[in-house]
Scaffold this motif. Structure first.
Motif, PDB file in Angstrom:
ATOM      1  N   SER A  17       0.825  -1.211   0.000  1.00 41.10           N
ATOM      2  CA  SER A  17       0.000   0.000   0.000  1.00 41.10           C
ATOM      3  C   SER A  17       0.861   1.264   0.000  1.00 41.10           C
ATOM      4  N   LYS A  18       1.995   1.219   0.691  1.00 38.28           N
ATOM      5  CA  LYS A  18       2.848   2.410   0.760  1.00 38.28           C
ATOM      6  C   LYS A  18       3.533   2.708  -0.561  1.00 38.28           C
ATOM      7  N   GLU A  19       3.467   1.774  -1.517  1.00 37.84           N
ATOM      8  CA  GLU A  19       4.076   1.989  -2.826  1.00 37.84           C
ATOM      9  C   GLU A  19       3.120   2.647  -3.815  1.00 37.84           C
ATOM     10  N   LEU A  20       1.932   3.056  -3.320  1.00 35.28           N
ATOM     11  CA  LEU A  20       0.938   3.652  -4.211  1.00 35.28           C
ATOM     12  C   LEU A  20       1.481   4.894  -4.902  1.00 35.28           C
ATOM     13  N   GLY A  21       2.264   5.703  -4.176  1.00 31.98           N
ATOM     14  CA  GLY A  21       2.818   6.918  -4.765  1.00 31.98           C
ATOM     15  C   GLY A  21       3.720   6.642  -5.948  1.00 31.98           C
ATOM     16  N   GLU A  22       4.376   5.493  -5.918  1.00 35.20           N
ATOM     17  CA  GLU A  22       5.271   5.146  -7.020  1.00 35.20           C
ATOM     18  C   GLU A  22       4.501   4.767  -8.278  1.00 35.20           C
ATOM     19  N   GLN A  23       3.184   4.535  -8.139  1.00 40.26           N
ATOM     20  CA  GLN A  23       2.351   4.175  -9.285  1.00 40.26           C
ATOM     21  C   GLN A  23       1.736   5.398  -9.965  1.00 40.26           C
ATOM     22  N   LYS A  24       2.028   6.588  -9.458  1.00 40.53           N
ATOM     23  CA  LYS A  24       1.525   7.810 -10.077  1.00 40.53           C
ATOM     24  C   LYS A  24       2.262   8.068 -11.386  1.00 40.53           C
ATOM     25  N   LEU A  25       1.531   8.649 -12.347  1.00 39.84           N
ATOM     26  CA  LEU A  25       2.072   8.839 -13.691  1.00 39.84           C
ATOM     27  C   LEU A  25       2.498  10.279 -13.932  1.00 39.84           C
ATOM     28  N   ASN A  26       3.652  10.456 -14.615  1.00 40.79           N
ATOM     29  CA  ASN A  26       3.991  11.782 -15.111  1.00 40.79           C
ATOM     30  C   ASN A  26       3.272  12.002 -16.441  1.00 40.79           C
ATOM     31  N   PHE A 242      -2.437  10.701 -11.702  1.00 39.90           N
ATOM     32  CA  PHE A 242      -1.385  11.654 -12.068  1.00 39.90           C
ATOM     33  C   PHE A 242      -0.594  12.095 -10.837  1.00 39.90           C
ATOM     34  N   LYS A 243       0.656  12.457 -11.082  1.00 38.07           N
ATOM     35  CA  LYS A 243       1.455  13.059 -10.027  1.00 38.07           C
ATOM     36  C   LYS A 243       0.939  14.467  -9.744  1.00 38.07           C
TER      37      LYS A 243
END
Length: 310
Positions: A17-26, A242-243
């Motif tokens: 769950s803490k890796e959700l931010g890494e799944q955001k797209l540029n 999105f980021k």
């Protein structure tokens, strides 16, 4: 090999769950994964217009130009509308959410159900279009179209199960290569038209009287051409992917997609008319166009290859 090992091989390790931010797209990856549906429809949208007009005859093909302009006007309206929706619903403004908030729950359920059917049909049409591009380049594969299409559906399913960022990374190359290929095709095609290398006699003149044409048929051709707008809503549905700042990045990606889609669609539509392309069951309009612009050389297979990939 155990089930867990096969699962790990195909779709990767489970995400925390803490890796959700890494799944955001540029914006670059988002443009690839969220606009691939809309941009790929350029491969079959113009062809659908010509297929309807072909029921009257080649003399009616000049109507593809005003119909194409109508599709571009509708695209502009959609981009402006979804731009507002992104700012109004930064948590993701899908058809269900917008309809529910403004028209009630039943309207939202109807809109959501319609999209479920639409997405299934979109996969069918896009996969079929990609398979047609492949078999147009290699006619020997024509008898295996259904098998090829099924394998492509499975491949796309696996890519999506691997996660947003991984699928975006994989899909970015086909999308940008497709855009490059079509820009090259359109550029060289327009240069040939401008330098008089294409005879004006291969297409009907604008304004030519067409016996038997009807408003219903023109509207049918317009609605078929609107298949080129499939997937325009995808970015407004996925603002949360999105980021930050998510809404602003989504709007910029949406506008970029709209501009690219307008250029590719209008370019293919114009060249198909000018080169006098006639739809064929065994070869796509884009394939015929690439064949006339480049000949059957490496550039032709580059266009067909990237079309099949996207």
């Amino acid at each position: 090999m155990s089930y867990s090992s096969l699962k790990r091989l195909l779709i990767g390790r489970p995400l925390k769950s803490k890796e959700l931010g890494e799944q955001k797209l540029n914006k670059v990856k988002a443009l690839a994964i969220l606009s691939s549906d809309a941009l790929s429809s350029v491969a079959y949208g113009p062809e659908q217009v010509l297929i309807v007009l072909a029921t009257i005859g080649m003399i009616a093909f000049w109507y593809s130009i005003p119909i194409g302009i109508g599709v571009l006007i509708l695209l502009t309206a959609l981009i402006l509308s979804y731009r507002q929706i992104i700012y109004a619903y930064p948590e993701g403004g899908g058809a269900y959410v917008v309809s529910k908030h403004n028209l009630g729950e039943n309207a939202g359920l109807i809109a959501g159900g319609s999209l479920l059917v639409d997405y299934i049909l979109t996969v069918s049409v896009s996969i079929s279009s990609g398979t047609d591009a492949l078999t147009s380049a290699f006619p020997v594969l024509h008898d295996y179209k259904v098998i090829i299409a099924c394998l492509l559906v499975i491949l796309i399913m696996i890519l999506n199960l691997r996660g947003v960022t991984e699928s975006a990374s994989a899909l970015a190359y086909p999308v940008y290569l497709f855009v490059l290929a079509l820009l090259l095709l359109i550029g060289v095609g327009i240069w040939k038209v401008a330098t008089g290398q294409v005879s004006p006699d291969v297409h009907p003149a604008l304004g030519t009287v067409v016996p038997g044409i009807s408003l219903f048929l023109l509207l049918r051709a317009f609605s078929s051409g609107c298949s080129a707008l499939t997937g325009v809503e995808a970015i407004s549905n996925a603002v949360t992917n999105f980021k930050e700042p998510a809404a602003r990045n989504a709007v910029r990606t949406l506008v970029a997609m709209g501009i690219i889609l307008a250029i590719l669609f209008s370019g293919v539509m114009f060249l198909a008319y000018w080169f006098g392309i006639v739809p064929k069951a065994e070869e796509t309009v884009v394939s015929q166009l690439a064949s006339q612009v480049f000949g059957r050389n490496g550039f032709y297979y580059f266009v067909q290859g990237t079309t099949a990939l996207i």
